[in-house]
Design a protein around this motif. Structure first.
Motif, PDB file in Angstrom:
ATOM      1  N   HIS A   1     -89.278  59.898 -34.223  1.00 45.33           N
ATOM      2  CA  HIS A   1     -90.187  59.716 -33.091  1.00 45.33           C
ATOM      3  C   HIS A   1     -89.442  59.390 -31.803  1.00 45.33           C
ATOM      4  O   HIS A   1     -89.799  59.860 -30.723  1.00 45.33           O
ATOM      5  N   ASP A   2     -88.383  58.577 -31.907  1.00 47.91           N
ATOM      6  CA  ASP A   2     -87.638  58.152 -30.713  1.00 47.91           C
ATOM      7  C   ASP A   2     -86.361  58.951 -30.482  1.00 47.91           C
ATOM      8  O   ASP A   2     -85.509  58.547 -29.674  1.00 47.91           O
ATOM      9  N   LEU A   3     -86.224  60.080 -31.162  1.00 46.52           N
ATOM     10  CA  LEU A   3     -84.998  60.860 -31.009  1.00 46.52           C
ATOM     11  C   LEU A   3     -84.779  61.297 -29.566  1.00 46.52           C
ATOM     12  O   LEU A   3     -83.644  61.434 -29.109  1.00 46.52           O
ATOM     13  N   LYS A   4     -85.863  61.478 -28.834  1.00 49.85           N
ATOM     14  CA  LYS A   4     -85.759  61.901 -27.429  1.00 49.85           C
ATOM     15  C   LYS A   4     -85.053  60.853 -26.569  1.00 49.85           C
ATOM     16  O   LYS A   4     -84.574  61.151 -25.470  1.00 49.85           O
ATOM     17  N   LYS A   5     -84.971  59.618 -27.063  1.00 48.01           N
ATOM     18  CA  LYS A   5     -84.331  58.545 -26.305  1.00 48.01           C
ATOM     19  C   LYS A   5     -82.818  58.496 -26.509  1.00 48.01           C
ATOM     20  O   LYS A   5     -82.135  57.729 -25.821  1.00 48.01           O
ATOM     21  N   ILE A   6     -82.311  59.262 -27.450  1.00 46.79           N
ATOM     22  CA  ILE A   6     -80.880  59.196 -27.747  1.00 46.79           C
ATOM     23  C   ILE A   6     -80.064  59.697 -26.560  1.00 46.79           C
ATOM     24  O   ILE A   6     -80.481  60.602 -25.837  1.00 46.79           O
ATOM     25  N   ARG A   7     -78.890  59.113 -26.372  1.00 50.03           N
ATOM     26  CA  ARG A   7     -78.057  59.471 -25.229  1.00 50.03           C
ATOM     27  C   ARG A   7     -76.719  60.030 -25.681  1.00 50.03           C
ATOM     28  O   ARG A   7     -76.257  59.763 -26.794  1.00 50.03           O
ATOM     29  N   LYS A   8     -76.107  60.787 -24.814  1.00 49.30           N
ATOM     30  CA  LYS A   8     -74.777  61.318 -25.089  1.00 49.30           C
ATOM     31  C   LYS A   8     -73.821  60.161 -25.347  1.00 49.30           C
ATOM     32  O   LYS A   8     -73.832  59.164 -24.637  1.00 49.30           O
ATOM     33  N   GLY A   9     -72.999  60.302 -26.380  1.00 52.64           N
ATOM     34  CA  GLY A   9     -72.067  59.251 -26.744  1.00 52.64           C
ATOM     35  C   GLY A   9     -72.577  58.318 -27.821  1.00 52.64           C
ATOM     36  O   GLY A   9     -71.809  57.519 -28.369  1.00 52.64           O
ATOM     37  N   ALA A  10     -73.873  58.412 -28.158  1.00 53.57           N
ATOM     38  CA  ALA A  10     -74.436  57.554 -29.198  1.00 53.57           C
ATOM     39  C   ALA A  10     -73.851  57.917 -30.558  1.00 53.57           C
ATOM     40  O   ALA A  10     -73.453  59.057 -30.798  1.00 53.57           O
ATOM     41  N   GLU A  11     -73.803  56.943 -31.459  1.00 53.17           N
ATOM     42  CA  GLU A  11     -73.291  57.164 -32.804  1.00 53.17           C
ATOM     43  C   GLU A  11     -74.401  57.538 -33.766  1.00 53.17           C
ATOM     44  O   GLU A  11     -75.502  56.976 -33.715  1.00 53.17           O
ATOM     45  N   VAL A  12     -74.113  58.482 -34.637  1.00 50.59           N
ATOM     46  CA  VAL A  12     -74.984  58.820 -35.758  1.00 50.59           C
ATOM     47  C   VAL A  12     -74.143  58.623 -37.013  1.00 50.59           C
ATOM     48  O   VAL A  12     -73.110  59.276 -37.178  1.00 50.59           O
ATOM     49  N   LEU A  13     -74.555  57.732 -37.878  1.00 49.38           N
ATOM     50  CA  LEU A  13     -73.793  57.394 -39.075  1.00 49.38           C
ATOM     51  C   LEU A  13     -74.427  58.047 -40.288  1.00 49.38           C
ATOM     52  O   LEU A  13     -75.622  57.859 -40.549  1.00 49.38           O
ATOM     53  N   VAL A  14     -73.640  58.820 -41.009  1.00 49.24           N
ATOM     54  CA  VAL A  14     -74.135  59.495 -42.212  1.00 49.24           C
ATOM     55  C   VAL A  14     -73.312  59.008 -43.405  1.00 49.24           C
ATOM     56  O   VAL A  14     -72.096  59.186 -43.440  1.00 49.24           O
ATOM     57  N   ARG A  15     -73.984  58.387 -44.369  1.00 49.69           N
ATOM     58  CA  ARG A  15     -73.306  57.926 -45.575  1.00 49.69           C
ATOM     59  C   ARG A  15     -73.521  58.941 -46.694  1.00 49.69           C
ATOM     60  O   ARG A  15     -74.640  59.405 -46.919  1.00 49.69           O
ATOM     61  N   ASP A  16     -72.448  59.309 -47.386  1.00 45.72           N
ATOM     62  CA  ASP A  16     -72.582  60.297 -48.450  1.00 45.72           C
ATOM     63  C   ASP A  16     -72.773  59.620 -49.808  1.00 45.72           C
ATOM     64  O   ASP A  16     -72.762  58.387 -49.920  1.00 45.72           O
ATOM     65  N   THR A  17     -72.949  60.435 -50.836  1.00 48.69           N
ATOM     66  CA  THR A  17     -73.232  59.902 -52.164  1.00 48.69           C
ATOM     67  C   THR A  17     -72.038  59.188 -52.786  1.00 48.69           C
ATOM     68  O   THR A  17     -72.192  58.483 -53.782  1.00 48.69           O
ATOM     69  N   ALA A  18     -70.859  59.362 -52.190  1.00 46.60           N
ATOM     70  CA  ALA A  18     -69.667  58.660 -52.670  1.00 46.60           C
ATOM     71  C   ALA A  18     -69.509  57.313 -51.972  1.00 46.60           C
ATOM     72  O   ALA A  18     -68.572  56.565 -52.273  1.00 46.60           O
ATOM     73  N   GLY A  19     -70.400  57.013 -51.036  1.00 41.44           N
ATOM     74  CA  GLY A  19     -70.347  55.744 -50.330  1.00 41.44           C
ATOM     75  C   GLY A  19     -69.553  55.769 -49.044  1.00 41.44           C
ATOM     76  O   GLY A  19     -69.421  54.745 -48.367  1.00 41.44           O
ATOM     77  N   LYS A  20     -69.031  56.913 -48.648  1.00 41.98           N
ATOM     78  CA  LYS A  20     -68.256  57.025 -47.415  1.00 41.98           C
ATOM     79  C   LYS A  20     -69.187  57.237 -46.234  1.00 41.98           C
ATOM     80  O   LYS A  20     -70.128  58.033 -46.304  1.00 41.98           O
ATOM     81  N   THR A  21     -68.930  56.536 -45.134  1.00 36.87           N
ATOM     82  CA  THR A  21     -69.728  56.694 -43.928  1.00 36.87           C
ATOM     83  C   THR A  21     -68.982  57.536 -42.901  1.00 36.87           C
ATOM     84  O   THR A  21     -67.843  57.232 -42.541  1.00 36.87           O
TER      85      THR A  21
END
Length: 229
Positions: A153-173
């Motif tokens: 819903h608030d994705l439109k508020k995201i700014r350039k340079g913001a971090e997106v963290l994705v953790r995988d099934t092995a536990g690595k971010t």
């Protein structure tokens, strides 16, 4: 041993062909209530909550990729067998935290989106790359559903340079940095820009945006672009 590059090229070509036929991709909602189903889907970029289809269960079910190729949590739908599938996404700057369910293609070739009743859960399209592998990884989430506010819903508020963290099934971010965003008319979805091959690991976050049409469907897509590191 054959090089992986030709296989990746063929898979990317098949993906682009399938997506081009569907026009665009996003998790969307309809302004009007609709019958509940196990998944929401439509031509990518014209998806709406409550339409027919089947959805991958969270983090476990393999989904059929473009032209019948199968992506699984082991292979992550890519030619990188050692790349774990993504399990969770968070965007600290806008308060997003979500498990990731697997999304594939419906029987009619359209791309799955999370079911409306799981509007606060985002999904990973298994027909693309896994985060961390070369190429674009696509995460799809609703803006709103008939149940109310949804995960992006608030994705439109995201700014350039913001971090997106994705953790995988092995536990690595994995840490992705937002490089840009754009709102596009679904009828002019930039297929090549979103799904085209990239040398490095890239990320695309997609949802619906804009005004509603006469049928109660959002007319635009919001696309956020990110790069690893």
């Amino acid at each position: 041993m054959p090089s992986r590059t030709p296989h990746r090229f063929r898979r990317t070509t098949a993906l682009l062909t399938a997506v081009a036929a569907c026009v665009a991709l996003a998790g969307c909602s309809s302004a009007e209530p609709s019958a509940s189903s196990s998944a929401s889907s439509s031509a990518p970029g014209e998806t709406e909550s409550g339409s027919s289809g089947t959805s991958g269960s969270s983090g476990s079910t393999a989904s059929t990729g473009p032209t019948g190729s199968t992506g699984s949590t082991g292979s992550s739908g890519t030619d990188e067998p050692d790349q774990p599938a993504p399990a969770h996404v968070s965007i600290p700057s806008i308060g997003v935290r979500s498990a990731l369910m697997d999304l594939g293609l419906n029987a009619d070739g359209t791309v799955e989106v999370p079911p409306a009743e799981k509007g606060m859960t985002a999904g990973w399209y298994t027909g693309g790359s896994a985060p961390g592998a070369p190429g674009p990884a696509v995460l799809i989430g609703h803006n709103d559903t008939r149940f109310g506010r949804a995960v992006f819903h608030d994705l439109k508020k995201i700014r350039k340079g913001a971090e997106v963290l994705v953790r995988d099934t092995a536990g690595k971010t994995l840490r992705f940095t937002v490089t840009g965003k754009e709102t596009v008319d679904k009828k002019a979805f930039p297929t090549e820009k979103v799904y085209g091959p990239t040398k490095d690991s890239t990320l695309r976050l997609i949802t619906c945006d804009g005004e509603f049409d006469a049928q109660g469907h959002p007319v635009d897509n919001l696309i956020v672009y990110g790069a690893l590191g």
